[in-house]
Design an enzyme around this catalytic site. Structure first.
Site, PDB file in Angstrom:
ATOM      1  N   GLN A 238       0.828  -1.202   0.000  1.00 27.36           N
ATOM      2  CA  GLN A 238       0.000   0.000   0.000  1.00 27.36           C
ATOM      3  C   GLN A 238       0.869   1.262   0.000  1.00 27.36           C
ATOM      4  O   GLN A 238       0.334   2.365  -0.054  1.00 27.36           O
ATOM      5  CB  GLN A 238      -0.909   0.010   1.238  1.00 27.36           C
ATOM      6  CG  GLN A 238      -1.904  -1.142   1.260  1.00 27.36           C
ATOM      7  CD  GLN A 238      -2.735  -1.212   2.524  1.00 27.36           C
ATOM      8  OE1 GLN A 238      -2.832  -2.260   3.139  1.00 27.36           O
ATOM      9  NE2 GLN A 238      -3.360  -0.108   2.930  1.00 27.36           N
TER      10      GLN A 238
ATOM     11  N   ARG B  87      -8.482  -1.469   8.433  1.00 35.32           N
ATOM     12  CA  ARG B  87      -9.399  -0.429   8.001  1.00 35.32           C
ATOM     13  C   ARG B  87      -9.809   0.420   9.198  1.00 35.32           C
ATOM     14  O   ARG B  87     -10.989   0.611   9.461  1.00 35.32           O
ATOM     15  CB  ARG B  87     -10.618  -1.100   7.360  1.00 35.32           C
ATOM     16  CG  ARG B  87     -11.289  -0.239   6.318  1.00 35.32           C
ATOM     17  CD  ARG B  87     -12.308  -1.009   5.519  1.00 35.32           C
ATOM     18  NE  ARG B  87     -12.959  -0.115   4.565  1.00 35.32           N
ATOM     19  CZ  ARG B  87     -13.870  -0.511   3.687  1.00 35.32           C
ATOM     20  NH1 ARG B  87     -14.213  -1.749   3.607  1.00 35.32           N
ATOM     21  NH2 ARG B  87     -14.418   0.339   2.852  1.00 35.32           N
ATOM     22  N   CYS B  88      -8.808   0.914   9.935  1.00 33.04           N
ATOM     23  CA  CYS B  88      -9.125   1.512  11.238  1.00 33.04           C
ATOM     24  C   CYS B  88      -8.522   2.884  11.460  1.00 33.04           C
ATOM     25  O   CYS B  88      -8.582   3.399  12.555  1.00 33.04           O
ATOM     26  CB  CYS B  88      -8.644   0.583  12.347  1.00 33.04           C
ATOM     27  SG  CYS B  88      -6.853   0.502  12.460  1.00 33.04           S
TER      28      CYS B  88
ATOM     29  N   GLU C 237     -12.710   4.431   5.984  1.00 36.17           N
ATOM     30  CA  GLU C 237     -12.784   3.626   7.194  1.00 36.17           C
ATOM     31  C   GLU C 237     -13.938   4.004   8.113  1.00 36.17           C
ATOM     32  O   GLU C 237     -14.152   3.345   9.128  1.00 36.17           O
ATOM     33  CB  GLU C 237     -11.444   3.732   7.937  1.00 36.17           C
ATOM     34  CG  GLU C 237     -10.343   3.011   7.175  1.00 36.17           C
ATOM     35  CD  GLU C 237      -8.966   3.571   7.419  1.00 36.17           C
ATOM     36  OE1 GLU C 237      -8.860   4.780   7.680  1.00 36.17           O
ATOM     37  OE2 GLU C 237      -8.002   2.804   7.354  1.00 36.17           O
TER      38      GLU C 237
END
Lengths: 784, 332
Positions: A220, A367-368, A737
């Site tokens: 990423q 995803r936080c 998110e």
């Protein structure tokens, strides 16, 4: 002259995703699609023990297998100074162990062969002699004086990694001492795994002639990886090219550097041939970095009338054997201090202690947005706990304590400056949409009949878009982001960005930003990313940061182009640039709608007919350093029904009102929210990674690790309010998110609400049918 | 990768011949392969030869005979059972038992014969443990992570039978036709599936040179009405925590015939005969169903982590009995 805004496809248009054409036709190019001439395959020997000394590794049988070319061990890497590597959190981690393993499924050796199956057979032939050691799995036990030491390599001979705190302790304690009412809960957020559809892998290709190492990698953050690679290996950075091609989901799990990438790179340098390494599903589930594993004790102090005053939180964060969380360096617990949420508080104090255990790296991401899920779950549960204790409606208690719309910019009790928000409006909208009052009436009637129905609210505040460079960095690299735009002579353009999509739709949304700013049709704009040889330097896509940072850079770069275009327009219209105005996607002479030129005309002139005092071409670069983070928010309401005979929880309705400021592409935002809600439901009801006392991971496949299916997923009812960010160039905030962060407490609150009349004040997630059934049985509420 | 020979046959007799030519367990038949392939990949079976019987079309059919009985070819897929409108109408229990099994993709491949031969999902059996069922000395399920273990003790092994279809077949008094070198034999499914013993550490009774060819369900079982209820960790793509198959015939207001068979509570499908006996001859009421459900779980001996299965079995039994008599539906 008027322009068809839909043909431009700028801000606010649900443009169909440009990248989907290749995905839908099976023409995506993921790591495993890449096949280079002469390519070798690597497979990894992994530890069956969570903690053991390695007495010896005998690779002779593997090396005797036809097709096996090399077996790489920690001793080989140690000789090259590569047995250890830095993590993105200033810790270090083993690439391959020299003498001991510290978690189950840890990489022990790598087999390189001419075929993938031969490599796998070679792995089975590597004989490793282990001497098992007692593991420590429980982070509380890890802090006891006689606990096995996970990391004897460190100077500090303890399993305690770091202590971090935020807020005003003295004031918080004082408010608690004087409080009229306090509530306290122990909240555990278990380990979970991102389980993206594509596992991790790479193709490393070292060119012996040029000395250049190219690594196609599931990452990423390609630029950050390139810099770390250069610093660790000593290879000059221009001789390293990291390419992140199509990525099948990241969710934070593809930010860290995994040992497999490094070993494959070493294998390619050693053999002079390309080497492919792809994890299988169980390897991905067992050995990659994990999220959560936070043991939280939270207390809330309030007045009897429900006014919230102070929050006190102590947390033990189980980070496994290596602290590999990709957090900004000043924030070892991420942005957990957003824990005061959407509420006015006089004071707060938050402490987090990081602990080593014999598990794979934890606390990483899912995803936080840097531990925001943990924070939001805590505050949203605590508000409900307070409402329950005061016998108040949880919506009313929220309305009473919200930061009011006129209070922004708002300085939180832990020091964040919230940019904008309108929390009462979002909750009001959600309550109306779901008919909250009607649901409460229905619940009362059902409760009288013994039926179990619950309503749960979550009014969360997110913190995304790291970051201002004065506060945020990864390993010293400041967290700005970038965009480079080149407009071609015939009026099309290429946009290169420093962030890297893994499914977010950047190829569409970033083109829309440029389309909006330049008035060029979105279909004529190509977006490129992920190749460090061509893309401008950036920190990558995670923590919902792409739109707040690179999105802003894209708008600013486009505006630089428009400034130059204005001069060209003046030249073409034979007036002073000061007499030219940008109206409806074209330039016109002020007040003379008939005299105008389009950006297409200007682009051509930029290469064919530019004035002598202007350089040729039409391009711009921007490195954007945001002045602040953005603070998206939302109000979610969930309705559950509980089967009293089985304990099964069914989500009947779920209304999600999100506010992420101005929206580039409503369809893509809706998709992000739908996916995020499903990923938020998953840990609330199904997902958890657990270990037995020996450190054996108990969910190493998808039969045991329960991902949600379409069957459990309710019809998500989404809506929005729009509160633009005042500091972002086009008023946007991040959104990736929000739903993952906001959904779990709404569901947990709904289940607790359904059981609250039995005296239940808290349930840890995942809320399994058995957990619910046991409560029903204890209270004689089970159907029979 | 372990090499093996792969043959294709067109009919059952060719398969029998090929099996006879093999050496003991070294030859295996493969149909849908939905269980055999994972077993191969995990190294739990290592045949030298695989015989693909999928082309044997004669073994793939659903036939209602003139006497009202049903014959199901062993190669009939679960998806074909699921899609049969005739079954949906005349034998809803059978159709329901496969609807929640596995996934649509797996149901499209999995066969009825293979379903009866599937192995335990116990993770000690599937994983790298030398457990009793694989020839070792210890059943690790007893003291280990036994959330999914059997609640009825049938011998050394505590793994739970995973099939959803098999309990339905037992509830329908189905028989299984088996062909071998010496000819054919027929045996009740309830006996074909038997707890593993010291000598036969497998959940079915089939010699290495035999094959399953057909399932037959008698008319008197079909005359009743039934349901299959399945409790899972999630609502799809999961093995049963507990499954309950009930088939009830009511004549003149009284229960004339009752079958109640559980999935996932014992080594093989578990028939609750005491519960059935309570029902027969009685008028079916909610109270009677609850009493029968109590009787159905009598004798259960749950382990440390699978206690939930006991009340779950009881509740599913109660609902299944009532639903079989149209006295309960999912929306209740």
């Amino acid at each position: 002259m008027t322009t068809d805004a839909a043909a431009i496809g700028g801000m606010g248009h649900s443009v169909k995703r440009k990248e989907d054409a290749r995905f839908l036709r099976g023409k995506g190019r993921y790591i495993d699609d890449i096949k280079l001439p002469g390519m070798l395959y690597m497979d990894i020997v992994r530890s069956p023990y969570a903690h053991a000394n390695i007495k010896s590794i005998d690779a002779s049988k593997a090396l005797a297998l036809p097709g096996v070319l090399a077996v790489i061990t920690g001793k080989d890497l140690d000789a090259a100074g590569l047995a250890w590597m830095p993590t993105l959190m200033s810790d270090k981690q083993m690439v391959l162990p020299v003498d001991r393993v510290v978690y189950q499924a840890q990489e022990v050796a790598a087999v390189v062969a001419t075929e993938r199956y031969i490599a796998a057979d070679g792995v089975a032939l590597v004989e490793v002699d282990y001497e098992p050691l007692p593991p420590v799995i429980d982070p509380f036990k890890a802090l006891e004086p006689d606990a096995p030491l996970v990391r004897p390599d460190r100077e500090a001979q303890t399993n305690h990694i770091w202590h971090w705190e935020s807020g005003d302790k003295a004031r918080t304690d004082q408010l608690f001492n004087e409080a009229e009412v306090t509530v306290k809960e122990h909240i555990y957020l278990p380990r979970i795994h991102v389980s993206s559809i594509e596992t991790c892998g790479c193709v490393a290709s070292f060119d012996k002639v040029s000395g250049k190492l190219t690594v196609y990698m599931t990452t990423q953050a390609p630029h950050a990886i390139r810099t770390v690679y250069s610093l660790v290996t000593g290879i000059q950075e221009h001789k390293i090219r990291i390419v992140s091609p199509d990525i099948g989901g990241g969710f934070g799990g593809k930010v860290p550097v995994y040992p497999g990438y490094v070993i494959a790179s070493v294998a390619s340098i050693q053999t002079g041939l390309p080497v492919k390494w792809i994890e299988d599903r169980s390897e991905n589930l067992q050995a990659d970095s994990f999220a959560r594993d936070y043991h939280i004790t939270a207390e809330l102090a309030a007045k009897n009338d429900g006014t919230m005053q102070a929050l006190r939180v102590k947390t033990l964060a189980d980070h496994g054997a290596f602290d590999a969380a990709a957090n900004p360096s000043k924030f070892p617990a991420g942005l957990f201090s957003i824990i005061t949420g959407s509420y006015r508080l006089d004071a707060a104090h938050v402490e987090v202690d990081g602990v080593y255990t014999n598990k794979p790296s934890g606390g990483v991401a899912y995803r936080c947005s840097f531990r925001v899920t943990e924070a939001v779950h805590t505050i949203e549960r605590m508000v409900d706990t307070l409402a329950q204790k005061l016998q108040r409606d949880p919506a009313a208690v929220r309305m009473q304590n919200f930061i009011q719309p006129d209070a922004f910019p708002y300085k939180s009790a832990t020091g964040w400056e919230y940019d904008s928000g309108n929390y009462p409006a979002a909750l009001q909208k959600a309550m109306e949409k779901i008919d909250y009052a009607g649901l409460r009436r229905e619940q009362a009637e059902k409760r009288a009949r013994g039926e179990l129905m619950g309503i749960g609210i979550s009014t969360f505040t997110e913190i995304v878009g790291a970051g201002p460079s004065h506060t945020f960095d990864i390993l010293g690299i400041k967290m700005f982001d970038s965009c480079e735009i080149r407009v071609h002579p015939t009026g099309s353009a290429i946009v290169r960005i420093g962030v890297q999509t893994q499914g977010q739709g950047h190829e569409t949304t970033f083109a829309q930003i440029v389309a909006e700013e330049l008035g060029l049709p979105v279909e004529n704009i190509t977006v490129e990313h992920g190749d460090t040889d061509t893309a401008p330097y950036g920190l990558g896509t995670y923590a919902s940061r792409s739109t707040p940072t690179a999105g802003a850079a894209t708008a600013v770069a486009a505006r630089k182009i428009r400034d130059k275009a204005k001069k060209l327009a003046g030249h073409l219209l034979e007036v002073s640039p000061d007499d030219v105005e940008w109206v409806d996607y074209h330039f016109q002479v002020k007040g003379v709608p008939g005299r105008s030129v389009t950006m297409k005309d200007i682009a051509f002139a930029a290469y064919t007919n530019f004035p002598p005092d202007l350089e040729a071409g039409l391009e711009a670069v921007d490195y954007y350093d945001p002045p602040n983070l953005t603070f998206p928010f939302g109000a979610y309401i969930c309705v559950v029904d509980i089967d009293r005979g089985t304990g099964m929880v069914k989500i009947r309705r779920f209304v999600a009102v999100d506010d992420c400021g101005n929206i580039i592409n409503p369809m893509i935002v809706d998709g992000q929210i739908h996916g995020g809600l499903t990923m938020g439901m998953a840990p609330a009801l199904f997902e958890a990674i657990t270990y037995d006392e020996n450190g054996n991971m108990q969910q190493s496949n998808f039969m045991d690790y329960l991902l949600p299916t379409a069957m459990e997923t309710p019809v998500w009812e989404t809506d929005k309010t729009t509160t633009p960010s005042p500091h972002h160039p086009f008023g946007a905030k991040g959104v990736g998110e929000s739903a993952t962060v906001g959904a779990p407490p709404a569901i947990a609150n709904a289940v607790v609400d359904a059981l609250s009349h039995l005296g239940v004040t808290h349930l840890d997630i995942p809320i399994t049918p058995w957990k619910v059934y046991q409560i029903l049985q204890e209270h004689g509420a089970a159907e029979s | 990768m372990r090499p093996f020979e792969h043959l294709t046959v067109q009919a059952a007799d060719e398969a029998i011949q090929a099996l006879a030519g093999g050496d003991g367990g070294n030859t295996r038949l493969i149909a849908g392969g939905t269980d055999l392939l994972p077993l191969l990949k995990d190294g739990l079976v290592n045949p030298g030869r695989l015989i693909d019987i999928k082309p044997a079309r004669a073994l793939r059919h659903l036939t209602f005979d003139a006497d009202g009985s049903l014959r199901i070819g062993a190669l009939t897929t679960l998806a074909e059972i699921e899609r049969s409108s005739q079954l949906a109408e005349r034998l809803p229990l059978l159709r329901q038992s496969v609807v929640d099994a596995a996934t649509p993709q797996l149901r499209a491949m999995a066969t009825v014969g293979g379903n009866l031969l599937q192995r335990s999902r116990c993770w000690y059996f599937r994983g790298p443990f030398d457990c009793w069922l694989k020839g070792g000395t210890v059943c690790y399920m007893r003291d280990g992570e036994n959330k999914y273990a059997a609640i009825f003790d049938q011998g050394p092994c505590r793994s739970a039978h995973p099939s959803d279809l098999a309990p339905a077949l037992v509830a329908l008094d189905a028989t299984v036709s088996i062909s071998g070198p010496a000819g054919s034999r027929t045996t009740p499914v309830a006996e074909f599936l038997a707890p593993p013993t010291n000598d036969e550490r497998v959940e079915y009774r089939l010699r290495p040179d035999e094959m399953v060819t057909e399932i037959r369900i008698p008319a008197e079982a079909i005359a009743g009405h039934g349901v299959y209820l399945k409790a899972m960790d999630r609502r799809a793509w999961a093995f049963a925590l507990v499954g309950a198959a009930a088939q009830v015939t009511i004549l003149d207001g009284k229960v004339a015939r009752a079958r109640l068979v559980f999935s996932a509570v014992a080594n093989v499908p578990w028939r609750a005969t005491a519960a059935e006996a309570l029902l027969v001859g009685q008028t079916l009421t909610p109270d009677l169903a609850a009493q029968a459900a109590d009787a159905a779980i009598a004798g259960a001996s749950p382990l440390a982590h699978n206690g939930y299965k006991v009340p779950l079995a009881r509740e599913l039994a109660r609902r299944a009995i009532l639903a079989a008599a149209n006295l309960w539906t999912e929306t209740n």
